[in-house]
Design a protein around this motif. Structure first.
Motif, PDB file in Angstrom:
ATOM      1  N   VAL B  89       9.333  84.631  59.595  1.00 60.93           N
ATOM      2  CA  VAL B  89       8.139  83.833  59.342  1.00 60.93           C
ATOM      3  C   VAL B  89       8.240  83.156  57.965  1.00 60.93           C
ATOM      4  O   VAL B  89       8.797  83.750  57.025  1.00 60.93           O
ATOM      5  CB  VAL B  89       6.886  84.732  59.434  1.00 60.93           C
ATOM      6  CG1 VAL B  89       6.575  85.400  58.112  1.00 60.93           C
ATOM      7  CG2 VAL B  89       5.696  83.963  59.916  1.00 60.93           C
ATOM      8  N   PRO B  90       7.787  81.911  57.815  1.00 56.64           N
ATOM      9  CA  PRO B  90       7.806  81.269  56.491  1.00 56.64           C
ATOM     10  C   PRO B  90       6.976  82.061  55.495  1.00 56.64           C
ATOM     11  O   PRO B  90       5.839  82.443  55.788  1.00 56.64           O
ATOM     12  CB  PRO B  90       7.190  79.891  56.758  1.00 56.64           C
ATOM     13  CG  PRO B  90       7.422  79.641  58.208  1.00 56.64           C
ATOM     14  CD  PRO B  90       7.341  80.974  58.861  1.00 56.64           C
ATOM     15  N   PHE B  91       7.571  82.312  54.327  1.00 56.28           N
ATOM     16  CA  PHE B  91       6.925  83.095  53.270  1.00 56.28           C
ATOM     17  C   PHE B  91       6.934  82.231  52.021  1.00 56.28           C
ATOM     18  O   PHE B  91       7.970  82.009  51.418  1.00 56.28           O
ATOM     19  CB  PHE B  91       7.725  84.391  53.049  1.00 56.28           C
ATOM     20  CG  PHE B  91       7.040  85.408  52.184  1.00 56.28           C
ATOM     21  CD1 PHE B  91       6.969  85.260  50.798  1.00 56.28           C
ATOM     22  CD2 PHE B  91       6.483  86.553  52.743  1.00 56.28           C
ATOM     23  CE1 PHE B  91       6.349  86.206  50.001  1.00 56.28           C
ATOM     24  CE2 PHE B  91       5.870  87.518  51.950  1.00 56.28           C
ATOM     25  CZ  PHE B  91       5.812  87.348  50.585  1.00 56.28           C
ATOM     26  N   VAL B  92       5.791  81.718  51.638  1.00 55.34           N
ATOM     27  CA  VAL B  92       5.690  80.776  50.532  1.00 55.34           C
ATOM     28  C   VAL B  92       5.050  81.475  49.341  1.00 55.34           C
ATOM     29  O   VAL B  92       3.968  82.052  49.475  1.00 55.34           O
ATOM     30  CB  VAL B  92       4.846  79.545  50.938  1.00 55.34           C
ATOM     31  CG1 VAL B  92       4.735  78.576  49.770  1.00 55.34           C
ATOM     32  CG2 VAL B  92       5.460  78.857  52.153  1.00 55.34           C
ATOM     33  N   LEU B 125       0.677  71.975  52.932  1.00 50.87           N
ATOM     34  CA  LEU B 125       0.814  71.451  54.289  1.00 50.87           C
ATOM     35  C   LEU B 125       2.185  70.819  54.501  1.00 50.87           C
ATOM     36  O   LEU B 125       2.824  71.004  55.548  1.00 50.87           O
ATOM     37  CB  LEU B 125      -0.275  70.409  54.536  1.00 50.87           C
ATOM     38  CG  LEU B 125      -0.594  70.089  55.995  1.00 50.87           C
ATOM     39  CD1 LEU B 125      -0.988  71.346  56.744  1.00 50.87           C
ATOM     40  CD2 LEU B 125      -1.725  69.062  56.075  1.00 50.87           C
ATOM     41  N   ASP B 126       2.659  70.084  53.501  1.00 52.00           N
ATOM     42  CA  ASP B 126       3.986  69.476  53.597  1.00 52.00           C
ATOM     43  C   ASP B 126       5.056  70.558  53.710  1.00 52.00           C
ATOM     44  O   ASP B 126       6.010  70.426  54.472  1.00 52.00           O
ATOM     45  CB  ASP B 126       4.271  68.625  52.355  1.00 52.00           C
ATOM     46  CG  ASP B 126       3.390  67.393  52.301  1.00 52.00           C
ATOM     47  OD1 ASP B 126       3.099  66.916  51.183  1.00 52.00           O
ATOM     48  OD2 ASP B 126       2.991  66.915  53.384  1.00 52.00           O
ATOM     49  N   ILE B 127       4.892  71.619  52.952  1.00 53.20           N
ATOM     50  CA  ILE B 127       5.885  72.701  52.984  1.00 53.20           C
ATOM     51  C   ILE B 127       5.878  73.387  54.334  1.00 53.20           C
ATOM     52  O   ILE B 127       6.924  73.728  54.887  1.00 53.20           O
ATOM     53  CB  ILE B 127       5.609  73.693  51.844  1.00 53.20           C
ATOM     54  CG1 ILE B 127       5.914  73.018  50.513  1.00 53.20           C
ATOM     55  CG2 ILE B 127       6.419  74.964  52.001  1.00 53.20           C
ATOM     56  CD1 ILE B 127       5.511  73.815  49.312  1.00 53.20           C
ATOM     57  N   ILE B 128       4.697  73.570  54.885  1.00 49.75           N
ATOM     58  CA  ILE B 128       4.599  74.198  56.197  1.00 49.75           C
ATOM     59  C   ILE B 128       5.259  73.307  57.243  1.00 49.75           C
ATOM     60  O   ILE B 128       5.979  73.768  58.126  1.00 49.75           O
ATOM     61  CB  ILE B 128       3.122  74.469  56.541  1.00 49.75           C
ATOM     62  CG1 ILE B 128       2.582  75.592  55.643  1.00 49.75           C
ATOM     63  CG2 ILE B 128       2.967  74.847  58.011  1.00 49.75           C
ATOM     64  CD1 ILE B 128       1.083  75.786  55.748  1.00 49.75           C
TER      65      ILE B 128
END
Lengths: 433, 144
Positions: B89-92, B125-128
């Protein structure tokens, strides 16, 4: 009020010029007022002469002179030149001199009747505000020098209040020394190599060759100043050849035993591409160094890539066919359009530091840099971000998709030996030293 | 219920700003906020008070605010990366004043992105989008 004659004699002697300027300056200079010596070049003199003859140029200059003296400011036309120029003295308010000079040059612009047909004179102006006590000869010299600089960008006005960094004598000396370094003292001219890295792995995948000139008198000279001087004084071909030779030989040394692909990036001036033998000489250098063409990337500015010069276009075409990589340099600072990105024959786009500098501090800058990457990627080109100065910038760029970058944070320009050591330390070689 | 976006950090301002930014981008996943990494681990493992998965779905994205000390963020990151379902999962991480070596440690442990907390709400949002996360859309327009 206006000057004595709308148009001064063309062949005014220097003595007469100095005298007339001196009279004008004494009349109009006080604590709050001064004089700007303004050189106005007619950039399209050649075109006007070809169609309307020297009489046409004369007619244009007379009209421009009349317009100049028609403002409310005291203006004296000191000299006119049949090659397409006027030298004016303009009395100004010291605090408002820029605005007032702009007004005069603005008044001069406009269509001119050239014997029943109108022409648009392309004017470039350079002026020098005389400081109190400035010798008239110096004022004239500096104004001419500023005008000559301004002539390189047609349609603009350049104004200097104080003297330029170099006097004319110093400039002559600088050019002489640079010519000597290029022709007979090559050890003064060296290259420093700045790594280009893969942000994901930190691997060094290339280097940009950067000119360095260490002179015993001028010491460490700005590379930009060296290039500009070389371009303005017919030294660019010799300088470019020396840079190319050294970079290609060094690339051959760097790539020996290297595990992965490596590219040497070399900056190329449009003047070099205009030279018909450039591609042949480059090919010969590659053969001597046993360096495959695809290990070399030439960095070219937008100005060169957009050139309509057929020789430049032919050079670019031949380089592409040879397999040499081409990179659009300083993207984000010029006028390259989406059309240019899609149609011009380069594979790499070097994104200027001005585009990426604020990505870690400004949401707007982040989005702009991301959009730039998206555009380059969508067209199928490779983006290399320039000017990475800290870890945060590198991380944010990597987040938005940039893979390749260079900058002080990723490695400062270094001498060849130090770069070779860094390559080995980077783990790029089959065997350690 | 669709997968959630889990925001970890005690700043309610950051949570609200993030929620608003994602809502403006029409990302309709429910945005869930927990105060710290311990509560986040409870959420991930379905422990009380997050045991009902119908109301507390597994996250599709995890956003962590790390101010200065990333220790808790790294611990949570390791938990996530060792989770059978959430390991990709993406982890920011949204950080302030994080030394370079700490940022590097986060990336080494598998953080998808480490960005400045000052701009996170604007650019999240852009990163997602760049994280190749499947989108969730609603039939009706407007904010979630």
């Amino acid at each position: 009020m206006t000057g004595s004659l709308p148009l001064a004699p063309a062949w005014t002697s220097t003595h007469d010029l100095v005298y007339r300027l001196g009279v004008f300056v004494r009349r109009h200079t006080d604590l709050d007022s001064g004089v700007v010596v303004l050189g106005v070049n007619l950039s399209n003199t050649a075109d006007i002469t070809e169609v309307y003859g020297s009489a046409g140029v004369q007619r244009v200059l007379e009209t421009l002179a009349k317009r100049a003296v028609s403002t409310y400011l005291p203006v004296e036309v000191l000299q006119s030149s049949p090659t397409g120029g006027l030298l004016l003295a303009v009395a100004v308010d010291n605090q408002l001199h820029r605005t007032q000079v702009s007004m005069v040059t603005g008044r001069m612009r406009g269509l001119v009747d050239c014997g029943g047909v109108e022409v648009w004179p392309v004017l470039s102006s350079g002026g020098h505000l005389c400081a109190p006590g400035t010798p008239m000869e110096t004022a004239l010299r500096e104004a001419n020098a500023t005008a000559a600089q301004a002539a390189q960008v047609p349609g603009t006005t350049s104004l200097h209040r104080s003297g330029p960094a170099y006097t004319v004598q110093q400039r002559l000396e600088f050019v002489r020394e640079l010519a000597g370094a290029i022709t007979s003292r090559p050890d003064e001219l060296t290259l420093a190599y700045q790594p280009v890295r893969d942000l994901r792995s930190n691997a060094i995948i290339g280097a940009e060759a950067l000119l360095r000139w260490q002179h015993p008198h001028f010491h460490s000279v700005s590379p930009l100043h060296v290039i500009q001087t070389a371009e303005n004084h017919g030294l660019m071909l010799g300088l470019g050849q020396r840079v190319l030779e050294n970079a290609i030989v060094q690339a051959g040394i760097f790539t020996e035993g290297l595990r992965h692909h490596f590219r040497m990036h070399v900056n190329v001036s449009p003047m070099e591409l205009r030279e018909p033998t450039y591609v042949d000489r480059l090919q010969a250098l590659l053969e001597i160094a046993h360096l495959p063409a695809d290990h070399l990337t030439l960095e070219i500015t937008e100005r060169a890539l957009l050139s309509e010069d057929p020789t430049v276009q032919e050079s670019i075409r031949e380089l592409t066919e040879m397999g040499v990589g081409l990179a659009l340099d300083d993207f984000g600072t010029g006028y390259a359009s989406i059309h240019h990105l899609r149609t011009l024959p380069f594979e790499t786009v070097k994104v200027d530091r001005s585009v990426i500098a604020g990505v870690a501090h400004s949401g707007a800058d982040f989005r702009v840099a991301r959009s730039v990457f998206g555009l380059i990627d969508a067209i199928g080109l490779t983006a290399v971000a320039e000017g990475i100065e800290d870890a945060a910038t590198a991380q944010h760029l990597q987040t938005m998709g940039y893979r390749f970058a260079q900058g002080y944070h990723l490695g400062r320009p270094m001498e060849a030996d130090a770069f070779a050591t860094e390559l080995k330390r980077n783990g790029s070689h089959l065997r350690s030293a | 219920m669709p997968d959630s976006i889990l925001v970890v950090g005690e700043s309610s301002d950051f949570f609200e700003a993030t929620k608003e930014a994602l809502s403006k981008g029409r990302l309709a996943n429910p945005v869930v906020g927990v105060e710290d990494a311990s509560l986040a681990e409870h959420y991930i493992h379905g422990l009380a008070p997050f045991s009902d998965r119908r109301h507390h779905p597994l996250p599709a994205i995890i956003v962590v605010v790390a101010d200065g000390d990333p220790t808790d963020a790294i611990r949570l990151l390791r938990t996530v990366r060792s989770h059978l379902v959430l390991r990709t999962v993406p982890f920011v991480v949204c950080a302030r004043d994080l030394p370079e070596h700490e940022s590097t440690a986060l990336q080494t442990n598998g953080a998808s992105a480490v960005i400045s907390a000052d701009i996170a709400a604007e650019v999240l949002l852009d990163i997602i989008r760049d994280a190749n996360t499947p989108w969730f859309v609603t039939r009706r327009g407007g904010t979630a």
